[in-house]
Design a protein around this motif. Structure first.
Motif, short mmCIF file in Angstrom:
data_model
loop_
_atom_site.label_atom_id
_atom_site.label_comp_id
_atom_site.label_asym_id
_atom_site.label_seq_id
_atom_site.Cartn_x
_atom_site.Cartn_y
_atom_site.Cartn_z
N ASP A 77 0.84 -1.23 0.11
CA ASP A 77 -0.11 -0.11 -0.11
C ASP A 77 0.87 1.15 -0.04
OD1 ASP A 77 -2.31 -1.76 0.30
OD2 ASP A 77 -2.00 -1.56 2.37
N GLU A 79 0.41 5.31 0.43
CA GLU A 79 -0.60 6.22 0.85
C GLU A 79 0.12 7.68 0.82
OE1 GLU A 79 -3.62 7.39 4.78
OE2 GLU A 79 -1.79 6.06 5.04
N ASN A 128 -6.20 8.70 -7.51
CA ASN A 128 -6.20 8.09 -6.26
C ASN A 128 -7.17 8.91 -5.31
OD1 ASN A 128 -3.99 6.43 -7.14
ND2 ASN A 128 -2.58 7.88 -6.04
N THR A 130 -9.09 7.66 -2.92
CA THR A 130 -8.81 7.41 -1.49
C THR A 130 -7.55 7.63 -0.74
OG1 THR A 130 -7.77 4.95 -2.07
CG2 THR A 130 -10.22 5.33 -1.98
N GLY A 131 -6.68 8.25 -1.95
CA GLY A 131 -5.22 8.53 -1.29
C GLY A 131 -4.32 7.21 -1.19
N PHE A 132 -4.72 6.01 -1.77
CA PHE A 132 -4.19 4.81 -1.76
C PHE A 132 -3.99 4.15 -3.19
CE2 PHE A 132 -5.14 4.83 2.71
CZ PHE A 132 -4.10 4.00 3.36
N ASN A 138 -7.11 -2.31 -1.93
CA ASN A 138 -7.38 -1.06 -1.22
C ASN A 138 -7.68 -1.17 0.17
OD1 ASN A 138 -8.13 1.82 -0.63
ND2 ASN A 138 -7.90 2.15 -2.98
#
Length: 467
Positions: A77, A79, A128, A130-132, A138
């Motif tokens: 991941d 972020e 992104n 979700t920022g991920f 995810n």
């Protein structure tokens, strides 16, 4: 436990990482060098040039390298984090993953990545929300990774199946242009069933001890290589640093290059090959060391084409074999007469006469122009029909011999023609009359230097006249 990692924008000094903790870092401006040639590569895998036309694909980058510790499933991941606590996330993180590579081969992986020979096995540059982004699932949306499809809005790629010992390079890119160089933080966390089973063995944590990075193969004229002591387990807790170099890589360090608590970086310029070592004394009175072998290669230089077997160097029947010798100790491949490249410098059944060889450095350090070499031999047949092709027969390369003479006979031993070093060859006639298609014989007499003494030698072979 979190680990802060120094950013490296240079694939050659990619930071070794492990799965035993989240890694905090940041994209902080352009990379140290153009790992992707901006004049050639505008897209690598699914990644494209930055959001400003003048930005190359390596905009605001971080490079990491990891080694699989076990067979199994790996993901990660990435972020994007706010610049300040509670602030706004301004970065748009993308990634490309390259591999698997075999560390034992000693190849220049970053060159093959940069010139497009190796393409990403996973990459993603979708927005992104979700920022991920990453590989696997995810953690915010539960979106399952899948093969990249443009405009799919799936920010995750499918899981990676790894085998123990495989090396992977991870390229993290901030697509949003950040020319002011202000760091934009992100976190990198490894996931997958291997990590769930044992995060201490999923990736080989001993690779982190090589905090200077893997050994580097570079080309003469390449940009400087910057080594950092800040990537060590000591982090900022440094009391003193000493940099040394072993120029011959023979175990003897010849020179102290820099010392002091502020000597956190060392710049290595081309073509200063050698093994570089850093010794770090921490504020906790511990000693940490690492070394890295940096080897610069230039364009290949031919030493000689060694004739193993030709008409005058073998008792066999026409085995025209050669071996190519190159100055230096690079990793080379060879091609003769416009053919395919091969790793073996020995070529069998080389045509007699003038040939050409091209030598290529497989690490991307250059290719020679075609270089001519001569093999003493003779054509197995000739066709004296006036079409300008194979109309005359002669021993090729005879001019390289000492006092050569060539005598031609028919199959019954009748003498037909004598050729010397200035002869254009035999035209297939006797006393002005064309001779019929048949096998003919020749004898080559010459002198050969045997430890300073000229010794008479003689070679007998046959060839065909075809009408």
């Amino acid at each position: 436990m979190e680990m802060s990692a120094q950013n490296s924008g240079d694939c050659r000094t990619a930071i070794p990482v492990c799965a035993d903790m989240p890694i905090l870092s940041a994209t902080d401006g352009s990379g140290d060098i153009d790992d992707f040639d901006p004049d050639v590569i505008t897209q690598t895998g699914c990644l494209e040039k930055g959001s400003v036309a003048s930005a190359n694909i390596e905009n605001n980058t971080s490079w990491y390298v990891f080694r699989a510790g076990t067979d199994g499933q790996i993901g990660f991941d990435i972020e994007a984090l706010p610049v300040t606590p509670g602030g706004i996330v301004t970065s748009e993180i993308d990634f490309a993953l390259y591999g698997p590579f075999d560390q034992t081969l000693g190849s220049n992986f970053c060159t093959t990545i940069g010139n497009g020979s190796d393409i990403p096995i996973r990459c993603n540059y979708e927005i992104n929300d979700t920022g991920f982004t990453g590989i696997g699932v995810n953690p915010i949306s539960g979106q399952v990774g899948a093969p990249f499809v443009r405009a799919s809005q799936n920010t995750y790629d499918e899981w990676l199946d790894v085998q123990q010992g495989e090396i992977y390079y991870l390229f993290i890119n901030n697509f949003n242009t950040n020319f002011n160089g202000d760091p934009e933080p992100f976190s990198l966390t490894f996931t997958g069933s291997s990590v769930d089973a044992d995060q201490n063995t999923a990736l080989d944590c001993t690779l982190r001890d090589e905090f200077l990075g893997l050994d580097i193969i570079a080309c003469e004229g390449d940009p400087d290589i910057v080594l950092s002591a800040l990537n060590s387990p000591a982090g900022p807790n440094i009391a003193n640093i000493t940099w040394e170099v072993d120029l011959e890589d023979d175990g003897v360090y010849d020179q102290v290059l820099a010392t002091g608590a502020g000597a956190t970086e060392l710049t290595v310029t081309s073509p200063n090959s050698g093994r570089y070592r850093v010794t770090i004394e921490t504020t906790f009175a511990t000693i940490i060391t690492d070394d890295i072998l940096i080897t610069f290669f230039g364009v290949p230089v031919l030493d000689e084409v060694r004739v193993l077997d030709d008409l005058v160097n073998s008792d066999q029947t026409d085995p025209y074999n050669i071996e190519i010798s190159v100055l230096g100790n690079g990793n080379y491949e060879y091609a003769i007469n416009g053919g395919e490249f091969q790793d073996d410098p020995v070529f069998l059944d080389v045509p007699p006469g003038v040939n050409t060889v091209v030598i290529n450095d497989v690490n991307g350090c250059g290719t020679t122009e075609p270089i001519e070499f001569l093999v003493v031999g003779y054509p197995k047949f000739f066709t004296p029909n006036g079409d300008g092709i194979h109309d005359n027969w002669n021993v090729l390369g005879v001019e390289t011999l000492t006092n050569p003479s060539i005598f031609i006979f028919d199959r019954y031993g009748k003498f037909l023609k004598q050729l010397d070093i200035n002869s254009l060859g035999w035209d297939g006639t006797f006393n002005g009359r064309p001779l019929p298609s048949s096998d003919y014989w020749f004898r080559l007499d010459y002198e050969r230097d045997d430890e300073g003494v000229l010794v008479a030698r003689s070679v007998r072979r046959h060839f065909s006249l075809i009408r």
